[in-house]
Structures are given as C-alpha cells and as structure tokens.
Design a protein around this motif. Sequence first.
Motif, mmCIF file in Angstrom:
data_model
loop_
_atom_site.group_PDB
_atom_site.id
_atom_site.type_symbol
_atom_site.label_atom_id
_atom_site.label_comp_id
_atom_site.label_asym_id
_atom_site.label_seq_id
_atom_site.Cartn_x
_atom_site.Cartn_y
_atom_site.Cartn_z
ATOM 1 N N GLY A 174 53.494 4.404 -43.449
ATOM 2 C CA GLY A 174 52.118 4.804 -43.741
ATOM 3 C C GLY A 174 51.640 5.881 -42.779
ATOM 4 N N ARG A 175 51.991 5.714 -41.505
ATOM 5 C CA ARG A 175 51.610 6.686 -40.482
ATOM 6 C C ARG A 175 52.279 8.035 -40.754
ATOM 7 N NH1 ARG A 175 51.125 3.877 -34.684
ATOM 8 N NH2 ARG A 175 49.328 2.787 -35.504
ATOM 9 N N TRP A 176 53.547 7.944 -41.153
ATOM 10 C CA TRP A 176 54.334 9.163 -41.442
ATOM 11 C C TRP A 176 53.713 9.906 -42.624
ATOM 12 C CZ3 TRP A 176 57.346 10.742 -45.653
ATOM 13 C CH2 TRP A 176 58.183 11.822 -45.406
ATOM 14 N N CYS A 177 53.347 9.150 -43.674
ATOM 15 C CA CYS A 177 52.726 9.759 -44.869
ATOM 16 C C CYS A 177 51.435 10.482 -44.484
ATOM 17 C CB CYS A 177 52.400 8.690 -45.908
ATOM 18 S SG CYS A 177 53.808 8.217 -46.882
ATOM 19 N N SER A 186 45.755 0.631 -52.907
ATOM 20 C CA SER A 186 46.224 -0.355 -53.888
ATOM 21 C C SER A 186 47.711 -0.164 -54.167
ATOM 22 C CB SER A 186 45.399 -0.284 -55.170
ATOM 23 O OG SER A 186 45.537 0.982 -55.756
ATOM 24 N N ILE A 187 48.163 1.093 -54.237
ATOM 25 C CA ILE A 187 49.599 1.345 -54.459
ATOM 26 C C ILE A 187 50.402 0.849 -53.259
ATOM 27 C CG2 ILE A 187 51.347 3.157 -54.767
ATOM 28 C CD1 ILE A 187 49.101 4.778 -56.229
ATOM 29 N N SER A 188 49.899 1.125 -52.037
ATOM 30 C CA SER A 188 50.672 0.689 -50.863
ATOM 31 C C SER A 188 50.713 -0.829 -50.738
ATOM 32 C CB SER A 188 50.191 1.344 -49.568
ATOM 33 O OG SER A 188 48.852 1.637 -49.590
ATOM 34 N N VAL A 189 49.652 -1.525 -51.194
ATOM 35 C CA VAL A 189 49.685 -2.995 -51.159
ATOM 36 C C VAL A 189 50.776 -3.516 -52.100
ATOM 37 C CG1 VAL A 189 48.409 -5.069 -51.874
ATOM 38 C CG2 VAL A 189 47.330 -3.406 -50.383
ATOM 39 N N LEU A 190 50.861 -2.928 -53.322
ATOM 40 C CA LEU A 190 51.898 -3.347 -54.277
ATOM 41 C C LEU A 190 53.286 -3.086 -53.691
ATOM 42 C CD1 LEU A 190 50.500 -2.189 -57.735
ATOM 43 C CD2 LEU A 190 50.727 -4.513 -56.862
ATOM 44 N N PHE A 191 53.477 -1.892 -53.138
ATOM 45 C CA PHE A 191 54.757 -1.505 -52.539
ATOM 46 C C PHE A 191 55.111 -2.456 -51.387
ATOM 47 C CE2 PHE A 191 57.103 1.157 -49.413
ATOM 48 C CZ PHE A 191 58.249 1.357 -50.173
#
Length: 311
Positions: free
Chosen positions: A64-67, A24-29
């Motif tokens: 995202g992959r890096w995280c 959900s945080i990554s969607v907002l970002f």
Amino acid sequence: MVQFQDQSKPLPRWKLIGRCTVSSISVLFFQFSLSLVPRFFSASPLLIQLSLSAVVLLVILGLGRWCRRILGVRASAPAFVFFNLLFIWAVYLAVIREAVSWLIGIVFNGEVILLIIGLCSILSSNPGLVTYGSSFPNELGGSSVADEGHNEGSDLGRRVRYCRSCKRYVKGFDHHCPAFGNCIGQNNHALFMVLLAGFLATEALYIVCSYQFAAKSQIIDRATLEPSLSENLAISTMLFAILQLVWQVVFMTWHMHCICLNIRTEEWINWKKYPEFQQVVQSQSGENEVRFQNPYDKGIAENVKEFLALE
Ligand SMILES: [Zn+2]
C-alpha cells in the motif's frame, strides 16, 4: 495576534470517492490474501498460521505504501477500517451465523451496528479545536499554548497541542488517529476509548463465534480434506481478529496507563518539545542534564477524574 482557524480543508468529493473505492478494493485483496494462509497451511498449528497472517498483513501494508509513493494511489484509512468491519460482518452473516445461537447472534449484530455508529460519530466529532484568536509561539515547535483569556476549565483543557497531520491546534490533544480519521483530543478522547473497547468486545465475540463454526464443521481436525473458500474465510478472519485483538489490548493498556499518569501520547513521545516536562539537573560530572518530569500528575484518582472531567 493571529486568527487561527481549522486549516485542514476537506477533500473534494471525487477524491474522497476515489480513495474509498481504493480502500474497498484493497480490503477485498487483503482479506482474500489472508484466506490463502488456512488454504495452504490448514494442517499447521494456530501459532504458525497467526505468524503467517501477520507477515501477509505487513506485506500488504508495504504494498500500500509503495502504491502511494510510486503510483500516487491513496486509500482512505477510516474507509479501510470500515470495509474490513463490513467484510467480517458479511462473512459472519453468510458463513458463521449458522453455528452460533440466536442470542449471541443478536449481541454480535448489535455490536457491529454500534461500531458503525461510533465510527461515524468519531469521524465527524470535534476533538476540541482551538479557533479563537490567539498568538502562538512557533508552530512546528509545538510548544504548549496558554491563552490568558481561556484559562477556565480543567488543566487538560489548557494543554493545547498542535496536530501536524491536520495542521491545527487541539485542546488536550492526545494523538492523530489515522484509523478513525481524526485527532483525538479532550472532547472525543472518552469516545475514542469507548470505541476501542467496542472493537475489543466485537473482535473477542467474533473469535468465539468463528471458533465455534470451525469446531462444528471440524475444519481444524480434518487436515486431509481441502477446506472450501467459505471455511478458509471463516478461519482467516478469525486469525485477523486475533491479531487485531492482541495489538489493541497492548495499545489500550498503554493508553490507560497514560491516563492514570495524566500525560497524553503526544506529550509522552515528544516531551522534549514541551518545557514543562523538562527538569534541568546537575549530573555528578557537573554538567547540566535534562530529565523528564510530569507536572500534571496529581495521583491516579485525580488524574482519572480530570480525564472524565468530573470536576
Ligand atoms: Zn489530526
């Protein structure tokens, strides 16, 4: 004889909640990063803005992959799809709704609700798991499995393939779909196609609605005045919907082509793993050459019939 059961274990609840929170945080970002495109390039042609949105999408995916690799933080792909859908619905309700007629509004809201139901059902669906006792030839080789005791039913039902993501065998396995969080096999392949068509229809309608909004509020022609955040979101979500639509149309077309040929995605990509797709022919220099052949192709009408299990 080895007893094969579903080997994929469900995640512990706290891990699942953690991954959904990350999603959900990554969607907002992600969505607010996308809104920077119309914010700074509102005067540029649509094609430039689309290309920039694609770049933002790739950068965020890479991030995202890096995280995941460096920090060990994982998001859930189906939750990412789900929250993106919710975000677009929220932008529709808060911003775009006023610009469209009530009839289109009903259709769009209905489509989104159906998509949510569809997503939940494909996530929990059984793709055609093979859980009966049987002996399997080498697991990672993914050779086709024919269980002598289970030969009834369609040809497709006997084409059991191995999913490396879930570590399990699935009848008529097509591919593992990370976005829908499940294998796509004989039992949920039709649902998968319907859901894909549903996404296409919803995205197309969203593009129409957001374009209507943009035209009514004259964002596109009004290049000198700085657009507000809600206007930026209306445009950036429209760009996102166009990108989604384009790649899904390509995917859908290719997928329907595969169904017409009675070959599954996994078989198409890894045909060298399955002996029945190989044909040894002698080349002019006298050497043996392995060529592709499709023993399941019985003509388009029969192939589609088998896919729909009308026999
Ligand atoms: Zn799978």
